[in-house]
Scaffold this active site. Structure first.
Site, PDB file in Angstrom:
ATOM      1  N   SER A  71       0.846  -1.186   0.000  1.00 47.96           N
ATOM      2  CA  SER A  71       0.000   0.000   0.000  1.00 47.96           C
ATOM      3  C   SER A  71       0.893   1.253   0.000  1.00 47.96           C
ATOM      4  CB  SER A  71      -0.954  -0.056   1.193  1.00 47.96           C
ATOM      5  OG  SER A  71      -2.030   0.835   1.034  1.00 47.96           O
ATOM      6  N   HIS A 204      -7.749  -5.706  -0.104  1.00 50.70           N
ATOM      7  CA  HIS A 204      -6.538  -4.906   0.018  1.00 50.70           C
ATOM      8  C   HIS A 204      -5.500  -5.578   0.909  1.00 50.70           C
ATOM      9  CE1 HIS A 204      -4.247  -1.265  -0.441  1.00 50.70           C
ATOM     10  NE2 HIS A 204      -4.121  -1.134   0.856  1.00 50.70           N
TER      11      HIS A 204
END
Length: 253
Positions: A71, A204
């Protein structure tokens, strides 16, 4: 060297060393304002953060170094790789970039300017297993400023596009709402080396459920990279390698 997500800490990677092979060591960056660096001011920009980390990595210039970032950490890893090359003439053996669109394909947002409830809802929607801890007011009081500061770094990051020399492997969860595969594959535009893309089931934070498979893939690459680095040294044509000391990084062995 591992770079955590926004709001993340080095302990996120505590279970990873058990997957490594002999001769491999895991270090994890501790961004300012959390854990061992609690009380330190947050970085002014993602580029400023990368400057600090690249300088801290100097003592490791006698060893091959690979960078993994998830991320926000993927963008930080990319910027650190640029600085290691530009400032010190060294290149990581490989970058592993996870759960992050390439900077020229990332959608713009302003969550760091939103109210607390909106920011918390976004973090929960991403599916991190520890997100429920924010239900506790005392933990939320500590976590929110860090999350907001990190989201500001990501959301104000708009770099000139510069290619690195290191190969890139990009990973993403196939149900990640913020990282379309084509935007993740666009990391291929930012390297003069080889590029590989791999998707995993999940959102995610797919890497929490697929840690074994992810590390198996990473370690497979690292074994090849270390063999190549060893062959280069044996031939007497030693390539520049990164430095990784981090008086301010968290490490696990």
């Amino acid at each position: 060297m591992c770079f955590p997500h926004a709001g993340g800490v080095p302990s996120f990677f505590n279970s990873w060393p058990r997957h490594l092979r002999s001769g491999m060591e895991l270090l994890a960056v501790c961004y300012p304002g959390r854990q061992a660096r609690f009380g330190e001011p947050y970085a002014e920009s993602l580029e400023d953060l990368a400057d600090q980390i690249a300088d801290a990595l100097r003592p490791y210039d006698d060893k091959p170094l690979a960078l993994f970032g998830h991320s926000m950490g993927a963008a930080v890893a990319y910027e650190v790789a640029l600085r290691l090359d530009q400032k010190y003439g060294v290149q990581p053996v490989r970058l592993f970039l996870s759960g992050q669109s390439a900077p020229h394909r990332a959608e713009r947002s302003n969550l760091h300017r939103e109210d607390d409830a909106t920011l918390i809802a976004e973090v929960k929607q991403l599916g991190l297993s520890t997100a429920d801890a924010m239900e506790h007011p005392e933990l939320l009081e500590i976590a929110l400023p860090t999350l907001r500061a990190d989201f500001r770094l990501v959301e104000t990051y708009d770099p000139p596009l510069t290619k690195i020399k290191s190969p890139i492997v990009a990973y993403v969860g196939d149900q990640d709402p913020d990282c379309p595969p084509d935007a993740v594959c666009a990391w291929s535009d930012l390297t003069t080396g080889t590029f590989e893309f791999r998707g995993f089931p999940g959102g995610h934070f797919y890497l929490e459920g697929y840690e074994f498979d992810l590390l198996l893939h990473i370690v497979g690459h690292l074994k090849d990279d270390l063999r190549l680095a060893g062959a280069v040294r044996a031939a007497g044509t030693r390539q520049p390698v990164p430095s990784a000391s981090a008086p301010r990084t968290g490490g696990t062995r």
